[in-house]
Enzyme design. Structure first.
Site, PDB file in Angstrom:
ATOM      1  N   ILE A 129       0.860  -1.179   0.000  1.00 42.08           N
ATOM      2  CA  ILE A 129       0.000   0.000   0.000  1.00 42.08           C
ATOM      3  C   ILE A 129       0.895   1.227   0.000  1.00 42.08           C
ATOM      4  CG2 ILE A 129      -1.835   1.257   1.193  1.00 42.08           C
ATOM      5  CD1 ILE A 129      -2.643  -1.544   0.182  1.00 42.08           C
ATOM      6  N   PHE A 130       0.591   2.193  -0.869  1.00 43.52           N
ATOM      7  CA  PHE A 130       1.338   3.454  -0.886  1.00 43.52           C
ATOM      8  C   PHE A 130       0.527   4.497  -0.147  1.00 43.52           C
ATOM      9  CE2 PHE A 130       2.420   7.592  -2.839  1.00 43.52           C
ATOM     10  CZ  PHE A 130       3.779   7.625  -2.524  1.00 43.52           C
ATOM     11  N   TYR A 171       0.191   8.408   1.410  1.00 44.81           N
ATOM     12  CA  TYR A 171       0.673   9.766   1.140  1.00 44.81           C
ATOM     13  C   TYR A 171       0.106  10.791   2.102  1.00 44.81           C
ATOM     14  CZ  TYR A 171      -3.837   9.681  -1.256  1.00 44.81           C
ATOM     15  OH  TYR A 171      -5.175   9.502  -1.541  1.00 44.81           O
ATOM     16  N   GLY A 172      -0.925  10.409   2.884  1.00 41.72           N
ATOM     17  CA  GLY A 172      -1.576  11.324   3.811  1.00 41.72           C
ATOM     18  C   GLY A 172      -1.755  10.679   5.170  1.00 41.72           C
ATOM     19  N   SER A 173      -2.999  10.592   5.619  1.00 46.35           N
ATOM     20  CA  SER A 173      -3.258  10.106   6.981  1.00 46.35           C
ATOM     21  C   SER A 173      -2.893   8.639   7.175  1.00 46.35           C
ATOM     22  CB  SER A 173      -4.729  10.324   7.346  1.00 46.35           C
ATOM     23  OG  SER A 173      -5.590   9.594   6.491  1.00 46.35           O
ATOM     24  N   GLU A 224     -11.119   3.933   3.666  1.00 41.91           N
ATOM     25  CA  GLU A 224     -10.968   4.860   2.552  1.00 41.91           C
ATOM     26  C   GLU A 224     -12.166   4.886   1.596  1.00 41.91           C
ATOM     27  OE1 GLU A 224      -8.290   6.947   2.298  1.00 41.91           O
ATOM     28  OE2 GLU A 224      -7.766   6.135   4.263  1.00 41.91           O
TER      29      GLU A 224
END
Length: 239
Positions: free
Chosen positions: A61-62, A64-66, A140
């Site tokens: 999993i990439f 980038y935020g939370s 998400e």
């Protein structure tokens, strides 16, 4: 990896001025035009992404935020990585539930097309792929249709290119926000508060964790300074 020594302008003191309204982790009703995702939806999405046989040797999993500072599920390996063709942006709007209100809606991070993004790669436990995917999608993709659906990207990490899942903005979604100046974005982040906290808290946590792992995002760094200025002007001007 050496820890960066830059001092953020935006601090926990600033964040403390913006307290959540009716704090809760419960999922509110979906907005008009959307519906709550079901367990069958998450199974279907997982199958579409991983295939019916689930024969992937590794699932990454990439973040980038939370997801960097609050992973949705267990993982067995973490490393930094660079994704080209996408950049981190406050382009997911407008949030009037979790980190915003009708009066001051929030603006969330998503990956938008163009540029590049440094972030964090998490490898899921081999024996818990479906369980972890369900937790990730519940977090998400609680509402459908998703304005930032999952997709595969290539992340460069050291001497490896890792195929990873992440969440990218659908520019055709009605929740895509573009064209805002950095000052306008800072105005939003300095005022929006919802049931799970403030946008200032979200920004502070994201920048702090990126810095801690050696990733400096100039755009977010500028935003955190501007947000601190605005909060001080609103809450400390008379001190």
């Amino acid at each position: 990896m050496p820890k960066n020594t830059r001092q953020m302008r935006l601090t926990e003191r600033h964040v403390g001025y913006l307290q959540p309204h009716n704090p809760t982790e419960e999922m509110p009703p979906p907005p008009a035009g959307m519906r709550a995702a079901t367990p069958d939806d998450h199974i279907r999405t997982t199958t579409e992404l991983l295939g019916p046989t689930r024969d992937h040797d590794e699932v990454w999993i990439f973040a980038y935020g939370s997801l960097i500072w609050k992973p949705a599920c267990d993982f067995v390996e973490m490393r930094t990585g660079l994704v080209r063709g996408w950049h981190r942006a406050f382009c997911l709007g407008w949030n009037n539930r979790f980190r915003g209100s009708d009066a001051n809606p929030g603006l969330m991070l998503a990956l938008d097309r163009g540029g590049a993004c440094n972030g964090v790669l998490y490898r899921l436990p081999p024996g818990q792929i479906d369980e972890c995917m369900t937790k990730l999608l519940e977090r998400e993709m609680g509402w459908l249709p998703s304005p930032f659906p999952p997709r595969w990207v290539n992340a460069r990490s050291g001497d490896r290119t890792i195929r990873a899942l992440t969440f990218c903005m659908d520019r055709n979604s009605g929740r895509y926000v573009s064209g805002l100046s950095v000052e306008a974005i800072a105005d939003v982040l300095a005022t929006a508060v919802g049931s799970r906290g403030s946008m200032a808290e979200y920004l502070h946590a994201t920048v702090q964790h990126l810095e801690d792992i050696g990733i400096h995002d100039p755009h977010l760094w500028q935003l955190q300074s501007l947000v601190a200025d605005r909060i001080e002007a609103a809450y400390e001007a008379d001190r």
